[in-house]
Design a protein around this motif. Structure first.
Motif, PDB file in Angstrom:
ATOM      1  N   MET B  59      32.372  30.763  48.211  1.00  0.00           N
ATOM      2  CA  MET B  59      32.675  32.000  47.514  1.00  0.00           C
ATOM      3  C   MET B  59      34.481  32.059  47.304  1.00  0.00           C
ATOM      4  O   MET B  59      35.002  33.126  46.890  1.00  0.00           O
ATOM      5  CB  MET B  59      32.302  33.363  48.340  1.00  0.00           C
ATOM      6  CG  MET B  59      31.986  34.325  47.279  1.00  0.00           C
ATOM      7  SD  MET B  59      30.637  35.656  47.470  1.00  0.00           S
ATOM      8  CE  MET B  59      29.608  35.223  48.486  1.00  0.00           C
ATOM      9  N   GLU B  60      34.722  30.629  47.366  1.00  0.00           N
ATOM     10  CA  GLU B  60      36.338  30.696  47.020  1.00  0.00           C
ATOM     11  C   GLU B  60      37.336  31.221  47.616  1.00  0.00           C
ATOM     12  O   GLU B  60      38.074  31.872  46.947  1.00  0.00           O
ATOM     13  CB  GLU B  60      36.271  30.691  45.277  1.00  0.00           C
ATOM     14  CG  GLU B  60      35.560  29.578  44.658  1.00  0.00           C
ATOM     15  CD  GLU B  60      35.107  30.190  43.240  1.00  0.00           C
ATOM     16  OE1 GLU B  60      35.739  30.934  42.571  1.00  0.00           O
ATOM     17  OE2 GLU B  60      33.724  29.875  42.985  1.00  0.00           O
ATOM     18  N   PRO B  78      37.942  26.244  41.026  1.00  0.00           N
ATOM     19  CA  PRO B  78      37.002  25.763  40.353  1.00  0.00           C
ATOM     20  C   PRO B  78      37.214  25.799  38.721  1.00  0.00           C
ATOM     21  O   PRO B  78      38.081  26.468  38.476  1.00  0.00           O
ATOM     22  CB  PRO B  78      35.561  26.536  40.645  1.00  0.00           C
ATOM     23  CG  PRO B  78      35.783  27.182  41.759  1.00  0.00           C
ATOM     24  CD  PRO B  78      37.332  27.562  41.825  1.00  0.00           C
ATOM     25  N   ALA B  79      36.774  25.027  37.783  1.00  0.00           N
ATOM     26  CA  ALA B  79      36.850  24.959  36.336  1.00  0.00           C
ATOM     27  C   ALA B  79      36.512  26.053  35.795  1.00  0.00           C
ATOM     28  O   ALA B  79      35.726  27.001  36.411  1.00  0.00           O
ATOM     29  CB  ALA B  79      35.917  23.790  36.047  1.00  0.00           C
ATOM     30  N   GLY B  80      37.272  26.659  34.892  1.00  0.00           N
ATOM     31  CA  GLY B  80      36.835  27.855  34.264  1.00  0.00           C
ATOM     32  C   GLY B  80      35.650  28.232  34.008  1.00  0.00           C
ATOM     33  O   GLY B  80      34.696  27.391  33.568  1.00  0.00           O
ATOM     34  N   GLY B  81      35.102  29.592  34.365  1.00  0.00           N
ATOM     35  CA  GLY B  81      33.778  29.766  33.819  1.00  0.00           C
ATOM     36  C   GLY B  81      32.775  29.488  35.151  1.00  0.00           C
ATOM     37  O   GLY B  81      31.271  29.621  34.728  1.00  0.00           O
ATOM     38  N   THR B  82      33.292  28.688  36.105  1.00  0.00           N
ATOM     39  CA  THR B  82      32.227  27.945  36.924  1.00  0.00           C
ATOM     40  C   THR B  82      32.192  28.460  38.574  1.00  0.00           C
ATOM     41  O   THR B  82      33.423  29.441  38.686  1.00  0.00           O
ATOM     42  CB  THR B  82      32.312  26.351  37.054  1.00  0.00           C
ATOM     43  OG1 THR B  82      33.614  26.269  37.873  1.00  0.00           O
ATOM     44  CG2 THR B  82      32.288  25.694  35.660  1.00  0.00           C
ATOM     45  N   GLY B  83      31.636  28.234  39.295  1.00  0.00           N
ATOM     46  CA  GLY B  83      31.477  28.654  40.606  1.00  0.00           C
ATOM     47  C   GLY B  83      31.009  30.203  40.825  1.00  0.00           C
ATOM     48  O   GLY B  83      30.057  30.291  39.851  1.00  0.00           O
ATOM     49  N   PHE B  84      31.297  30.907  41.832  1.00  0.00           N
ATOM     50  CA  PHE B  84      30.623  31.991  42.124  1.00  0.00           C
ATOM     51  C   PHE B  84      31.054  33.138  41.030  1.00  0.00           C
ATOM     52  O   PHE B  84      31.698  33.109  40.527  1.00  0.00           O
ATOM     53  CB  PHE B  84      30.775  32.354  43.470  1.00  0.00           C
ATOM     54  CG  PHE B  84      31.756  33.275  43.463  1.00  0.00           C
ATOM     55  CD1 PHE B  84      31.495  34.886  43.795  1.00  0.00           C
ATOM     56  CD2 PHE B  84      33.064  33.194  43.685  1.00  0.00           C
ATOM     57  CE1 PHE B  84      32.497  35.927  43.934  1.00  0.00           C
ATOM     58  CE2 PHE B  84      34.005  34.233  43.953  1.00  0.00           C
ATOM     59  CZ  PHE B  84      33.655  35.399  43.926  1.00  0.00           C
ATOM     60  N   ARG B  85      29.673  34.041  40.949  1.00  0.00           N
ATOM     61  CA  ARG B  85      29.979  35.477  40.055  1.00  0.00           C
ATOM     62  C   ARG B  85      28.961  36.243  40.740  1.00  0.00           C
ATOM     63  O   ARG B  85      28.014  36.323  41.322  1.00  0.00           O
ATOM     64  CB  ARG B  85      29.831  35.230  38.666  1.00  0.00           C
ATOM     65  CG  ARG B  85      28.480  34.764  38.398  1.00  0.00           C
ATOM     66  CD  ARG B  85      28.538  34.486  36.850  1.00  0.00           C
ATOM     67  NE  ARG B  85      27.132  34.244  36.326  1.00  0.00           N
ATOM     68  CZ  ARG B  85      26.779  33.304  35.123  1.00  0.00           C
ATOM     69  NH1 ARG B  85      27.857  33.050  34.538  1.00  0.00           N
ATOM     70  NH2 ARG B  85      25.476  33.333  34.711  1.00  0.00           N
TER      71      ARG B  85
END
Lengths: 452, 89
Positions: B59-60, B78-85
């Motif tokens: 969760m960064e 993480p790269a833009g638009g990636t990882g958790f949301r």
């Protein structure tokens, strides 16, 4: 090379859009970069924004209809032993439509803020991660994105949040020490509105314990176990500092153990709450709650040649209450004002931008809230094992005592005097805000979001 | 591709983050602090060195980075638009 922008704001959480909007309103060519796809979808927090943020923060928030979940009119402090509530403090209570704060989810609120910035002419670029700053002759002159793009500006405002990578890369700040950092975990439960009304009312609730109860890290070692109440959901959460008594405990294990103990041992949960709720989400994050109490952290600069740092990235987190939103708004507003002056003067050097620090230090709230030792001091009370002292301190912390002059009362009086001096009609505006926010809540009617 | 996990409801992970957390094996002393604070179970100790098992539930938050006394963990985004949301933060 000609500069593409006057100002680049990095981060569209709670602070970034406020800074960006004010820059754009002042005629500055402003871009805001956000690494998530939609503003706020990576902002994780249980959130009741305290009232002083709304009263003394940006006018556009006060005059708008942001997506609020529930007006919080009181703080209920419950004292628990062996799973039973043996006492409570409910001394902080306000009549409707006045509120001590408003709960909200981060995604809609940050989207609402970003929408207002875009309305003012800010260029918003989402799904864009800033990987580094551009430096020339020691001065920040822009940023580099994960797509390799170089964006140039006269000033960069870092609103990147707790992890403050960018200000570290710019050579202005260092990483927060773990003693300053709280890791908190939040459980989001759906609960019918009428059940939230009946079980909690318009209160937020805390469960205070001695450490041996193990149903939450008590205030001092963490945030105790709290319930933020929303429209038709509740948001229990708890935090634990990464360092306790000089050691790094197994925080991951502790937080889960505490919550398991709470949900199995505490009768209020088992009988009044659990039968009415459905788990919807589990999230966690960190915040720099004690940053202002640790001298090395407090004395780190929050500005440099060509760069201003706001909100959590600058360590402006309330050490007593753990709320960062008001100071994010106040520092964003101050930073945008300084950016405008610097660009007008054609001087974005560190020596010119020092006025940002001077104004932050003169703000009635920012320095006061980051250096408030009440939560830190609770650790001594816990060691003393004195229940009467625990209750007295909690009344002073989360009860009516929170508004004593030496705590929030002083900054509130100063800010009120300053506000009335600037605008004699402000009191009427505040009352109108309370009424409108309350009506919006009753009618469940807020501004449409760009994502609707 | 978007992933979800039963034990962490209400959160989605978009793939394509890149290696946003790295460990310098030379610096790592295997103290295990990263394991103690990672709620996502991203770390393991192998041959007395911390190793990233998987960042698929990360969760960064950066807690691992804060507690690494060896300065072995490097944390970026993480790269833009990636990882958790999530909708529920």
């Amino acid at each position: 090379m000609a500069e593409q922008y006057d100002v680049i704001v990095v981060g569209a959480g709670f602070g970034g859009p406020v800074a960006a909007k004010r820059c754009a309103d002042s005629g500055l060519h402003t871009i805001m970069l956000e690494r998530s796809r939609i503003p706020g979808e990576k902002v994780v927090s249980g959130l009741v924004i305290p009232i002083y943020g709304f009263l003394f923060g940006p006018e556009f928030i006060r005059e708008g209809n942001p997506p609020l979940e529930r007006p919080i009119r009181s703080v209920m402090n419950r004292f628990v032993k062996n799973g039973e509530i043996y006492d409570y403090d409910h001394s902080l209570r306000l009549p409707a439509p006045i509120a001590v704060g408003y709960s909200t989810y981060c995604k809609p609120f940050c989207t609402w803020l970003a929408d207002r910035a875009v309305d003012s002419g800010v260029e918003l670029r989402t799904a864009t991660t800033v990987v580094d700053v551009i430096k020339e002759n020691g001065s920040v002159r822009g940023v580099i994105t994960d797509k390799g793009e170089e964006l140039r500006s006269k000033i960069v405002i870092d609103a990147g949040g707790t992890q403050n990578n960018l200000s570290i890369k710019a050579g202005i700040r260092k990483k927060f020490v773990p003693e300053a950092i709280e890791l908190y975990m939040i459980w989001d439960f759906e609960m019918a509105k009428e059940d939230v009304d009946r079980v909690f009312g318009n209160s937020m609730e805390f469960f205070h314990v001695m450490p041996e109860e193990r149903i939450g890290a008590p205030l001092g070692y963490g945030s105790a176990l709290y319930f933020f109440t929303y429209r038709n959901s509740i948001h229990p959460g708890m935090g634990q500092f990464l360092v306790t008594e000089g050691k790094i405990p197994n925080v991951a294990k502790l937080l889960r153990e505490y919550f398991d103990n709470f949900t199995t041992k505490v009768r209020r949960w088992r009988e009044d709450i659990a039968p009415k709720v459905t788990l919807r989400a589990v999230t966690w994050d960190v915040c720099p709650i004690y940053a202002g109490l640790i001298r090395e952290m407090r004395e780190m600069p929050y500005f440099g040649d060509g760069m201003l740092i706001i909100g959590d990235a600058a360590g402006f987190e309330s050490a007593a209450f753990g709320d960062g939103v008001p100071s994010a708004w106040f520092s964003a507003d101050i930073a945008a004002g300084v950016a405008l002056e610097a660009i007008k003067a054609g001087d974005t050097s560190r020596s010119f931008l020092k006025r940002y620090e001077d104004r932050v230090k003169a703000d009635p709230f920012i320095m006061h809230t980051i250096t408030d030792t009440r939560r830190w001091d609770m650790r001594e009370v816990l060691k003393s094992k004195s229940e009467s002292e625990l209750k007295r301190r909690i009344r002073d912390h989360w009860g009516i005592g929170a508004f004593k002059y030496k705590y929030l009362g002083g900054p509130c009086l100063k800010a009120t005097g300053r506000s009335i001096k600037n605008d004699a009609g402000i009191v009427a505006e505040w009352l109108e805000m309370f009424r409108r926010y309350y009506r919006n809540w009753e009618e469940d009617r807020f501004d449409r979001l760009s994502t609707d | 591709m978007v992933k979800t996990f039963q034990d962490i409801p209400g959160v989605e992970w978009v793939e394509g983050t890149g290696n946003f957390i790295t460990i310098d094996e030379e610096k790592c002393t295997g103290c295990g602090n990263c394991l103690k604070v990672c709620l996502a179970g991203c770390y393991e100790i192998v041959n007395k060195k911390a190793r990233i098992r998987s960042t698929e539930k990360c969760m960064e938050c950066g807690a691992c980075w804060y507690v690494c006394e060896d300065g072995a963990i490097d944390f970026s985004w993480p790269a833009g638009g990636t990882g958790f949301r999530t909708n529920w933060g």
